[in-house]
Motif scaffolding. Sequence first.
Motif, PDB file in Angstrom:
ATOM      1  N   LEU A   1       0.869  -1.173   0.000  1.00  0.00           N
ATOM      2  CA  LEU A   1       0.000   0.000   0.000  1.00  0.00           C
ATOM      3  C   LEU A   1       0.906   1.222   0.000  1.00  0.00           C
ATOM      4  O   LEU A   1       1.878   1.266   0.747  1.00  0.00           O
ATOM      5  CB  LEU A   1      -0.893   0.023   1.248  1.00  0.00           C
ATOM      6  N   ASN A   2       0.591   2.185  -0.840  1.00  0.00           N
ATOM      7  CA  ASN A   2       1.279   3.470  -0.819  1.00  0.00           C
ATOM      8  C   ASN A   2       0.415   4.443  -0.033  1.00  0.00           C
ATOM      9  O   ASN A   2      -0.747   4.672  -0.381  1.00  0.00           O
ATOM     10  CB  ASN A   2       1.532   3.979  -2.239  1.00  0.00           C
ATOM     11  N   ILE A   3       0.983   4.997   1.023  1.00  0.00           N
ATOM     12  CA  ILE A   3       0.251   5.882   1.929  1.00  0.00           C
ATOM     13  C   ILE A   3       0.770   7.299   1.715  1.00  0.00           C
ATOM     14  O   ILE A   3       1.926   7.595   2.031  1.00  0.00           O
ATOM     15  CB  ILE A   3       0.444   5.423   3.390  1.00  0.00           C
ATOM     16  N   PRO A   4      -0.072   8.187   1.165  1.00  0.00           N
ATOM     17  CA  PRO A   4       0.392   9.550   0.859  1.00  0.00           C
ATOM     18  C   PRO A   4       0.588  10.389   2.128  1.00  0.00           C
ATOM     19  O   PRO A   4      -0.024  10.108   3.164  1.00  0.00           O
ATOM     20  CB  PRO A   4      -0.722  10.116  -0.015  1.00  0.00           C
ATOM     21  N   PRO A   5       1.429  11.426   2.043  1.00  0.00           N
ATOM     22  CA  PRO A   5       1.658  12.291   3.206  1.00  0.00           C
ATOM     23  C   PRO A   5       0.482  13.233   3.457  1.00  0.00           C
ATOM     24  O   PRO A   5      -0.340  13.477   2.578  1.00  0.00           O
ATOM     25  CB  PRO A   5       2.910  13.076   2.812  1.00  0.00           C
ATOM     26  N   ASP A   6       0.415  13.743   4.699  1.00  0.00           N
ATOM     27  CA  ASP A   6      -0.540  14.784   5.099  1.00  0.00           C
ATOM     28  C   ASP A   6      -1.973  14.492   4.669  1.00  0.00           C
ATOM     29  O   ASP A   6      -2.652  15.342   4.093  1.00  0.00           O
ATOM     30  CB  ASP A   6      -0.082  16.149   4.554  1.00  0.00           C
ATOM     31  N   THR A   7      -2.435  13.288   4.962  1.00  0.00           N
ATOM     32  CA  THR A   7      -3.781  12.852   4.557  1.00  0.00           C
ATOM     33  C   THR A   7      -4.426  12.067   5.699  1.00  0.00           C
ATOM     34  O   THR A   7      -3.756  11.303   6.385  1.00  0.00           O
ATOM     35  CB  THR A   7      -3.689  11.941   3.307  1.00  0.00           C
ATOM     36  N   THR A   8      -5.727  12.272   5.875  1.00  0.00           N
ATOM     37  CA  THR A   8      -6.448  11.475   6.861  1.00  0.00           C
ATOM     38  C   THR A   8      -7.278  10.410   6.135  1.00  0.00           C
ATOM     39  O   THR A   8      -7.639  10.576   4.975  1.00  0.00           O
ATOM     40  CB  THR A   8      -7.406  12.347   7.705  1.00  0.00           C
ATOM     41  N   GLY A   9      -7.564   9.337   6.811  1.00  0.00           N
ATOM     42  CA  GLY A   9      -8.487   8.326   6.290  1.00  0.00           C
ATOM     43  C   GLY A   9      -7.986   7.518   5.111  1.00  0.00           C
ATOM     44  O   GLY A   9      -8.754   7.214   4.200  1.00  0.00           O
ATOM     45  N   ILE A  10      -6.712   7.145   5.110  1.00  0.00           N
ATOM     46  CA  ILE A  10      -6.186   6.260   4.070  1.00  0.00           C
ATOM     47  C   ILE A  10      -6.486   4.822   4.492  1.00  0.00           C
ATOM     48  O   ILE A  10      -6.193   4.428   5.625  1.00  0.00           O
ATOM     49  CB  ILE A  10      -4.659   6.425   3.910  1.00  0.00           C
ATOM     50  N   HIS A  11      -7.062   4.034   3.589  1.00  0.00           N
ATOM     51  CA  HIS A  11      -7.458   2.659   3.927  1.00  0.00           C
ATOM     52  C   HIS A  11      -6.559   1.614   3.281  1.00  0.00           C
ATOM     53  O   HIS A  11      -6.199   1.736   2.109  1.00  0.00           O
ATOM     54  CB  HIS A  11      -8.896   2.387   3.463  1.00  0.00           C
ATOM     55  N   GLY A  12      -6.244   0.592   4.053  1.00  0.00           N
ATOM     56  CA  GLY A  12      -5.626  -0.626   3.551  1.00  0.00           C
ATOM     57  C   GLY A  12      -6.603  -1.747   3.849  1.00  0.00           C
ATOM     58  O   GLY A  12      -6.893  -2.014   5.017  1.00  0.00           O
ATOM     59  N   ASP A  13      -7.158  -2.370   2.835  1.00  0.00           N
ATOM     60  CA  ASP A  13      -8.221  -3.354   3.030  1.00  0.00           C
ATOM     61  C   ASP A  13      -7.753  -4.769   2.698  1.00  0.00           C
ATOM     62  O   ASP A  13      -6.914  -4.971   1.822  1.00  0.00           O
ATOM     63  CB  ASP A  13      -9.440  -2.985   2.188  1.00  0.00           C
ATOM     64  N   VAL A  14      -8.349  -5.720   3.406  1.00  0.00           N
ATOM     65  CA  VAL A  14      -8.025  -7.137   3.265  1.00  0.00           C
ATOM     66  C   VAL A  14      -9.335  -7.916   3.321  1.00  0.00           C
ATOM     67  O   VAL A  14     -10.206  -7.592   4.126  1.00  0.00           O
ATOM     68  CB  VAL A  14      -7.126  -7.610   4.437  1.00  0.00           C
ATOM     69  N   ASN A  15      -9.494  -8.935   2.477  1.00  0.00           N
ATOM     70  CA  ASN A  15     -10.624  -9.850   2.642  1.00  0.00           C
ATOM     71  C   ASN A  15     -10.352 -11.157   1.919  1.00  0.00           C
ATOM     72  O   ASN A  15      -9.646 -11.179   0.920  1.00  0.00           O
ATOM     73  CB  ASN A  15     -11.959  -9.226   2.195  1.00  0.00           C
ATOM     74  N   CYS A  16     -10.894 -12.229   2.467  1.00  0.00           N
ATOM     75  CA  CYS A  16     -10.795 -13.527   1.810  1.00  0.00           C
ATOM     76  C   CYS A  16     -11.809 -14.491   2.405  1.00  0.00           C
ATOM     77  O   CYS A  16     -12.305 -14.293   3.516  1.00  0.00           O
ATOM     78  CB  CYS A  16      -9.387 -14.106   1.895  1.00  0.00           C
ATOM     79  N   GLN A  17     -12.101 -15.505   1.638  1.00  0.00           N
ATOM     80  CA  GLN A  17     -13.014 -16.542   2.080  1.00  0.00           C
ATOM     81  C   GLN A  17     -12.308 -17.412   3.108  1.00  0.00           C
ATOM     82  O   GLN A  17     -11.126 -17.729   2.964  1.00  0.00           O
ATOM     83  CB  GLN A  17     -13.461 -17.379   0.888  1.00  0.00           C
ATOM     84  N   ALA A  18     -13.033 -17.792   4.150  1.00  0.00           N
ATOM     85  CA  ALA A  18     -12.484 -18.667   5.179  1.00  0.00           C
ATOM     86  C   ALA A  18     -12.496 -20.098   4.654  1.00  0.00           C
ATOM     87  O   ALA A  18     -13.524 -20.781   4.709  1.00  0.00           O
ATOM     88  CB  ALA A  18     -13.289 -18.543   6.464  1.00  0.00           C
ATOM     89  N   ASN A  19     -11.361 -20.527   4.115  1.00  0.00           N
ATOM     90  CA  ASN A  19     -11.239 -21.897   3.612  1.00  0.00           C
ATOM     91  C   ASN A  19     -10.815 -22.791   4.773  1.00  0.00           C
ATOM     92  O   ASN A  19      -9.653 -23.142   4.915  1.00  0.00           O
ATOM     93  CB  ASN A  19     -10.230 -21.955   2.459  1.00  0.00           C
ATOM     94  N   ILE A  20     -11.793 -23.103   5.607  1.00  0.00           N
ATOM     95  CA  ILE A  20     -11.554 -23.900   6.815  1.00  0.00           C
ATOM     96  C   ILE A  20     -12.402 -25.163   6.751  1.00  0.00           C
ATOM     97  O   ILE A  20     -13.404 -25.209   6.043  1.00  0.00           O
ATOM     98  CB  ILE A  20     -11.887 -23.082   8.091  1.00  0.00           C
ATOM     99  N   ARG A  21     -11.971 -26.179   7.472  1.00  0.00           N
ATOM    100  CA  ARG A  21     -12.642 -27.479   7.427  1.00  0.00           C
ATOM    101  C   ARG A  21     -13.857 -27.566   8.351  1.00  0.00           C
ATOM    102  O   ARG A  21     -14.777 -28.327   8.099  1.00  0.00           O
ATOM    103  CB  ARG A  21     -11.637 -28.579   7.773  1.00  0.00           C
ATOM    104  N   SER A  22     -13.828 -26.817   9.446  1.00  0.00           N
ATOM    105  CA  SER A  22     -14.952 -26.787  10.385  1.00  0.00           C
ATOM    106  C   SER A  22     -15.048 -25.383  10.966  1.00  0.00           C
ATOM    107  O   SER A  22     -14.091 -24.603  10.839  1.00  0.00           O
ATOM    108  CB  SER A  22     -14.766 -27.843  11.488  1.00  0.00           C
TER     109      SER A  22
END
Length: 166
Positions: free
Chosen positions: A18-39
Amino acid sequence: DNAPKYTAGMFLLLRSHLNIPPDTTGIHGDVNCQANIRSPMHVFAYRTHAHTLGSVISGYRYSPQSQEWSLLAKGNPNWPQAFYPMKTTETVNPGEILAARCTYNTTGHHTPTKIGATGGDEMCNLYLMFYTLSAKDDFIVCADEQNPALTSQLPYGSDVPLPPNP
């Protein structure tokens, strides 16, 4: 057989770039994935981790069947680095989506910053501690966005900062 019924595990959601610019509020780094779990996994504690520019990290479970979001974790990465117990244990079922949002505030920081492994870089990590019946699901890593379209659907308030102390 003296094998334990449950296995303890860790689910790590992280943003790898992620590139985070200077002097800025509210910059987001997002993550998501399917839970590939057995139980089902039963999440009972969490830990957020970012460096000095991180202001809040939120984590959610999303059910594709009901199309509902549930808040799993929300922490200030400037709080003491520890696992914080959840008010209630949350169950994540196979096929559901786990998501995290790291929010950064670079006000007064005059140079760009990137996600990386050094102290001068930033990080975006959400650790979920859980127990499960499956002995094979003890450490799971989810990096970046498996489904970028879900990011726009994150619940309102995911980036609202928390108080400076827990």
